[in-house]
Scaffold this motif. Structure first.
Motif, short mmCIF file in Angstrom:
data_model
loop_
_atom_site.label_atom_id
_atom_site.label_comp_id
_atom_site.label_asym_id
_atom_site.label_seq_id
_atom_site.Cartn_x
_atom_site.Cartn_y
_atom_site.Cartn_z
N CYS A 18 -2.71 -7.18 5.15
CA CYS A 18 -2.84 -8.03 3.96
C CYS A 18 -2.24 -9.43 4.11
CB CYS A 18 -2.21 -7.34 2.76
SG CYS A 18 -3.01 -5.77 2.38
N VAL A 19 -1.28 -9.61 4.98
CA VAL A 19 -0.59 -10.89 5.09
C VAL A 19 -1.55 -12.01 5.48
CG1 VAL A 19 1.16 -12.15 6.37
CG2 VAL A 19 1.64 -9.86 5.57
N ASP A 20 -2.38 -11.80 6.47
CA ASP A 20 -3.31 -12.83 6.94
C ASP A 20 -4.76 -12.48 6.64
OD1 ASP A 20 -1.24 -14.37 8.02
OD2 ASP A 20 -1.23 -13.17 9.84
N CYS A 21 -5.02 -11.79 5.55
CA CYS A 21 -6.37 -11.34 5.22
C CYS A 21 -7.27 -12.54 4.90
CB CYS A 21 -6.34 -10.39 4.03
SG CYS A 21 -7.97 -9.81 3.56
N LEU A 22 -8.33 -12.69 5.69
CA LEU A 22 -9.26 -13.80 5.49
C LEU A 22 -10.09 -13.64 4.22
CD1 LEU A 22 -10.44 -14.30 9.17
CD2 LEU A 22 -8.77 -15.64 7.89
N LEU A 23 -10.44 -12.41 3.87
CA LEU A 23 -11.20 -12.19 2.64
C LEU A 23 -10.40 -12.60 1.42
CD1 LEU A 23 -13.01 -8.78 3.17
CD2 LEU A 23 -14.05 -11.00 2.84
N LYS A 24 -9.14 -12.20 1.39
CA LYS A 24 -8.28 -12.55 0.26
C LYS A 24 -8.14 -14.07 0.15
CE LYS A 24 -3.74 -11.77 -1.72
NZ LYS A 24 -2.43 -11.15 -1.52
N GLN A 25 -7.93 -14.73 1.28
CA GLN A 25 -7.81 -16.19 1.27
C GLN A 25 -9.09 -16.84 0.78
OE1 GLN A 25 -6.69 -17.42 5.20
NE2 GLN A 25 -4.73 -16.35 5.14
N HIS A 26 -10.23 -16.35 1.25
CA HIS A 26 -11.52 -16.92 0.85
C HIS A 26 -11.76 -16.73 -0.65
CE1 HIS A 26 -15.75 -17.88 0.73
NE2 HIS A 26 -15.98 -16.70 0.18
N PHE A 27 -11.59 -15.50 -1.13
CA PHE A 27 -11.83 -15.24 -2.55
C PHE A 27 -10.85 -16.00 -3.44
CE2 PHE A 27 -13.82 -10.96 -1.34
CZ PHE A 27 -15.08 -11.51 -1.37
N ARG A 28 -9.63 -16.14 -2.98
CA ARG A 28 -8.64 -16.88 -3.76
C ARG A 28 -9.03 -18.35 -3.87
NH1 ARG A 28 -2.16 -16.01 -3.31
NH2 ARG A 28 -1.74 -17.10 -5.24
N LYS A 29 -9.54 -18.90 -2.78
CA LYS A 29 -9.93 -20.30 -2.77
C LYS A 29 -11.20 -20.52 -3.60
CE LYS A 29 -11.18 -24.00 0.44
NZ LYS A 29 -11.44 -24.33 1.84
N GLU A 30 -12.18 -19.64 -3.46
CA GLU A 30 -13.47 -19.82 -4.12
C GLU A 30 -13.48 -19.38 -5.58
OE1 GLU A 30 -16.28 -21.28 -2.83
OE2 GLU A 30 -15.00 -21.79 -1.12
N TYR A 31 -12.81 -18.27 -5.88
CA TYR A 31 -12.93 -17.67 -7.22
C TYR A 31 -11.62 -17.58 -8.00
CZ TYR A 31 -17.30 -16.15 -5.11
OH TYR A 31 -18.52 -16.12 -4.47
N GLY A 32 -10.49 -17.76 -7.31
CA GLY A 32 -9.21 -17.71 -8.00
C GLY A 32 -8.40 -16.47 -7.64
N LYS A 33 -7.13 -16.52 -8.03
CA LYS A 33 -6.19 -15.47 -7.68
C LYS A 33 -6.54 -14.13 -8.34
CE LYS A 33 -1.93 -16.13 -9.01
NZ LYS A 33 -0.49 -16.35 -9.15
N THR A 34 -6.99 -14.18 -9.59
CA THR A 34 -7.31 -12.96 -10.32
C THR A 34 -8.46 -12.20 -9.66
OG1 THR A 34 -6.58 -14.00 -12.36
CG2 THR A 34 -7.90 -12.02 -12.57
N TYR A 35 -9.50 -12.93 -9.27
CA TYR A 35 -10.64 -12.28 -8.62
C TYR A 35 -10.22 -11.68 -7.28
CZ TYR A 35 -15.16 -11.41 -6.52
OH TYR A 35 -16.23 -10.80 -5.92
N ALA A 36 -9.45 -12.43 -6.50
CA ALA A 36 -9.01 -11.94 -5.19
C ALA A 36 -8.18 -10.67 -5.35
CB ALA A 36 -8.21 -13.02 -4.46
N HIS A 37 -7.29 -10.67 -6.32
CA HIS A 37 -6.44 -9.50 -6.56
C HIS A 37 -7.29 -8.31 -7.00
CE1 HIS A 37 -2.76 -7.36 -7.48
NE2 HIS A 37 -3.28 -7.03 -8.64
N SER A 38 -8.24 -8.55 -7.87
CA SER A 38 -9.14 -7.49 -8.34
C SER A 38 -9.95 -6.91 -7.19
CB SER A 38 -10.07 -8.05 -9.41
OG SER A 38 -11.02 -7.10 -9.79
#
Length: 58
Positions: A18-38
């Motif tokens: 999870c520390v360097d997860c590219l999907l989480k980084q991408h979703f956080r950048k594109e859709y926001g923290k809430t979407y990435a967490h969900s």
């Protein structure tokens, strides 16, 4: 498996995947923290495993 072992496994999963997860980084950048967490909680296989281990702690 005792509580300490479960917490150690959770920490190891977080550090490994999870520390360097590219999907989480991408979703956080594109859709926001809430979407990435969900996404992490409901669709990611590692997130589902973490959720399962967390439920066993209770």
């Amino acid at each position: 498996m005792n509580r300490k072992q479960k917490l150690d496994e959770i920490g190891e999963l977080l550090d490994t995947y999870c520390v360097d997860c590219l999907l989480k980084q991408h979703f956080r950048k594109e859709y926001g923290k809430t979407y990435a967490h969900s996404f992490c909680i409901s669709q990611c296989t590692v997130g589902l495993k973490l959720k399962e281990l967390g439920e066993k702690l209770s």
